[in-house]
Write a protein that holds these residues in place. Structure first.
Motif, PDB file in Angstrom:
ATOM      1  N   ILE A 182       1.027  -1.209  -0.198  1.00 53.58           N
ATOM      2  CA  ILE A 182       0.184  -0.006   0.421  1.00 53.58           C
ATOM      3  C   ILE A 182       1.017   1.317   0.100  1.00 53.58           C
ATOM      4  CG2 ILE A 182      -2.083   1.245   1.445  1.00 53.58           C
ATOM      5  CD1 ILE A 182      -2.622  -1.167   2.342  1.00 53.58           C
ATOM      6  N   ILE A 183       1.825   1.222   0.854  1.00 48.62           N
ATOM      7  CA  ILE A 183       2.543   2.231   0.970  1.00 48.62           C
ATOM      8  C   ILE A 183       3.175   2.377  -0.419  1.00 48.62           C
ATOM      9  CG2 ILE A 183       4.834   3.040   2.012  1.00 48.62           C
ATOM     10  CD1 ILE A 183       4.324   1.933   4.130  1.00 48.62           C
ATOM     11  N   VAL A 184       3.955   1.536  -0.492  1.00 46.00           N
ATOM     12  CA  VAL A 184       5.090   1.632  -2.276  1.00 46.00           C
ATOM     13  C   VAL A 184       3.542   1.879  -2.937  1.00 46.00           C
ATOM     14  CG1 VAL A 184       5.517   0.461  -4.835  1.00 46.00           C
ATOM     15  CG2 VAL A 184       6.683  -0.003  -1.954  1.00 46.00           C
ATOM     16  N   LEU A 232       3.938   5.817  -5.670  1.00 42.21           N
ATOM     17  CA  LEU A 232       3.651   5.994  -7.219  1.00 42.21           C
ATOM     18  C   LEU A 232       2.668   6.659  -7.653  1.00 42.21           C
ATOM     19  CD1 LEU A 232       4.859   1.697  -7.709  1.00 42.21           C
ATOM     20  CD2 LEU A 232       6.346   4.171  -8.034  1.00 42.21           C
ATOM     21  N   THR A 233       1.747   6.385  -6.974  1.00 42.55           N
ATOM     22  CA  THR A 233       0.192   7.176  -7.777  1.00 42.55           C
ATOM     23  C   THR A 233      -0.186   8.131  -7.246  1.00 42.55           C
ATOM     24  OG1 THR A 233      -0.452   6.543  -5.663  1.00 42.55           O
ATOM     25  CG2 THR A 233      -0.489   4.188  -8.096  1.00 42.55           C
ATOM     26  N   THR A 234       0.268   8.758  -6.011  1.00 40.93           N
ATOM     27  CA  THR A 234      -0.160   9.846  -5.459  1.00 40.93           C
ATOM     28  C   THR A 234       1.009  11.270  -6.381  1.00 40.93           C
ATOM     29  OG1 THR A 234       0.074   9.318  -3.277  1.00 40.93           O
ATOM     30  CG2 THR A 234       0.208  12.086  -3.988  1.00 40.93           C
ATOM     31  N   PRO A 235       2.357  10.955  -6.806  1.00 39.69           N
ATOM     32  CA  PRO A 235       2.760  11.712  -7.951  1.00 39.69           C
ATOM     33  C   PRO A 235       2.128  11.922  -9.092  1.00 39.69           C
ATOM     34  CG  PRO A 235       4.561  10.570  -6.768  1.00 39.69           C
ATOM     35  CD  PRO A 235       2.892  10.070  -6.978  1.00 39.69           C
ATOM     36  N   LEU A 246       8.107  -6.255  -8.674  1.00 38.13           N
ATOM     37  CA  LEU A 246       8.544  -5.378  -7.645  1.00 38.13           C
ATOM     38  C   LEU A 246       8.704  -6.158  -6.050  1.00 38.13           C
ATOM     39  CD1 LEU A 246       8.715  -2.231  -7.399  1.00 38.13           C
ATOM     40  CD2 LEU A 246       6.870  -2.038  -7.234  1.00 38.13           C
ATOM     41  N   PHE A 247       7.450  -7.036  -5.740  1.00 34.40           N
ATOM     42  CA  PHE A 247       7.310  -7.437  -4.374  1.00 34.40           C
ATOM     43  C   PHE A 247       8.131  -8.484  -4.468  1.00 34.40           C
ATOM     44  CE2 PHE A 247       3.532  -4.435  -4.787  1.00 34.40           C
ATOM     45  CZ  PHE A 247       4.132  -3.354  -4.309  1.00 34.40           C
ATOM     46  N   TRP A 290      -5.357   3.335 -14.220  1.00 32.36           N
ATOM     47  CA  TRP A 290      -5.858   1.802 -14.630  1.00 32.36           C
ATOM     48  C   TRP A 290      -4.638   1.430 -13.836  1.00 32.36           C
ATOM     49  CZ3 TRP A 290      -0.724   0.049 -16.617  1.00 32.36           C
ATOM     50  CH2 TRP A 290      -1.061  -1.096 -17.187  1.00 32.36           C
ATOM     51  N   LEU A 291      -3.537   1.723 -13.957  1.00 36.27           N
ATOM     52  CA  LEU A 291      -2.492   1.461 -12.990  1.00 36.27           C
ATOM     53  C   LEU A 291      -3.386   0.865 -11.713  1.00 36.27           C
ATOM     54  CD1 LEU A 291       1.140   0.711 -12.583  1.00 36.27           C
ATOM     55  CD2 LEU A 291       0.860   3.564 -11.294  1.00 36.27           C
ATOM     56  N   GLY A 292      -3.910   1.880 -11.122  1.00 35.50           N
ATOM     57  CA  GLY A 292      -4.577   1.879 -10.021  1.00 35.50           C
ATOM     58  C   GLY A 292      -5.178   0.438  -9.729  1.00 35.50           C
ATOM     59  N   TRP A 293      -6.010  -0.015 -10.284  1.00 36.92           N
ATOM     60  CA  TRP A 293      -6.781  -1.159 -10.746  1.00 36.92           C
ATOM     61  C   TRP A 293      -5.479  -2.221 -10.837  1.00 36.92           C
ATOM     62  CZ3 TRP A 293     -10.713  -3.977  -9.983  1.00 36.92           C
ATOM     63  CH2 TRP A 293     -10.151  -6.130 -10.485  1.00 36.92           C
TER      64      TRP A 293
END
Length: 225
Positions: free
Chosen positions: A19-21, A25-28, A178-179, A52-55
């Motif tokens: 969630i932090i990562v 990534l998305t906030t900016p 990434l994970f 889309w990235l959020g999904w």
């Protein structure tokens, strides 16, 4: 008991880290979109991509932490758990009818986003991601998908048959990389596993509309890898 506790702590740590990562990534991206609001095309393109990235992260998160952990006996857990799909890869509960409805809805949302010309595009991108996931999932269960999406096809087979604790991404493999939930590159997929994964249905002898909207995949020719 200690082992169970350790597993629970590791799972919670994985959730929090993810969630932090994702937020980092998305906030900016949303902030940049707000700063270039006057550039209509770039503004909407960035919001669409972010949605889309959020999904794709939601897909990864639910598949990893919920769909394999949910109680399949009742309530929401029964809906989210997909152990049936691992027992029978052809048992996909989202039907062709559902996919058609989602595709039509996606067109409506894109049109509405253009009309509204605001942050609604973010939700539109999210729904497009969901629609893409539902289409991609059924594609990856056909042997010809390895020619178009070789890594995704291989990852999904690994997840089904060899490593249910890895390869949780369906639409993209980015979050797995990434994970650290990718399989060992040296692991091979045997013909026996391929035969199970590309499991055929027996053709139905009588004509029925239910045949075209069945919960299971349509019959297909078994192909060797």
């Amino acid at each position: 008991m200690n082992h169970h506790r350790k597993t629970e702590v590791t799972t919670n740590s994985g959730k929090l880290k993810g969630i932090i990562v994702f937020c980092l990534l998305t906030t900016p991206l949303v902030w940049i979109a707000s700063e270039i609001r006057n550039s209509t095309f770039v503004f909407h393109a960035l919001l669409l991509f972010t949605g889309w990235l959020g999904w794709t992260y939601t897909e990864y998160f639910f598949h990893r932490f919920i769909m394999h952990e949910a109680d399949s006996s009742k309530g929401l857990g029964k809906l989210l758990n997909h152990s049936h799909h691992h027992k029978d890869p052809a048992d996909i509960r989202i039907t062709t009818s559902h996919r058609v409805i989602m595709a039509v809805t996606s067109v409506v949302l894109i049109t509405l986003s253009i009309f509204l010309n605001n942050y609604f595009t973010l939700f539109c991108g999210y729904f497009l991601g969901f629609t893409t996931f539902c289409l991609m999932h059924v594609v990856l269960h056909h042997s010809w998908s390895k020619k178009i999406f070789p890594q995704l096809n291989q990852f999904h087979i690994h997840h089904h048959c060899k490593h249910t604790d890895k390869c949780f991404g369906v639409t993209i493999p980015w979050w797995d990389h990434l994970f650290g939930t990718v399989p060992d590159k040296n692991i091979t997929i045997s013909e026996r596993i391929l035969a199970f994964y590309y499991k055929q249905e027996k053709p139905k002898k009588t004509f029925s509309l239910n045949y075209f909207i069945d919960e299971k995949l349509s019959p297909q020719e078994k192909q060797s890898a």
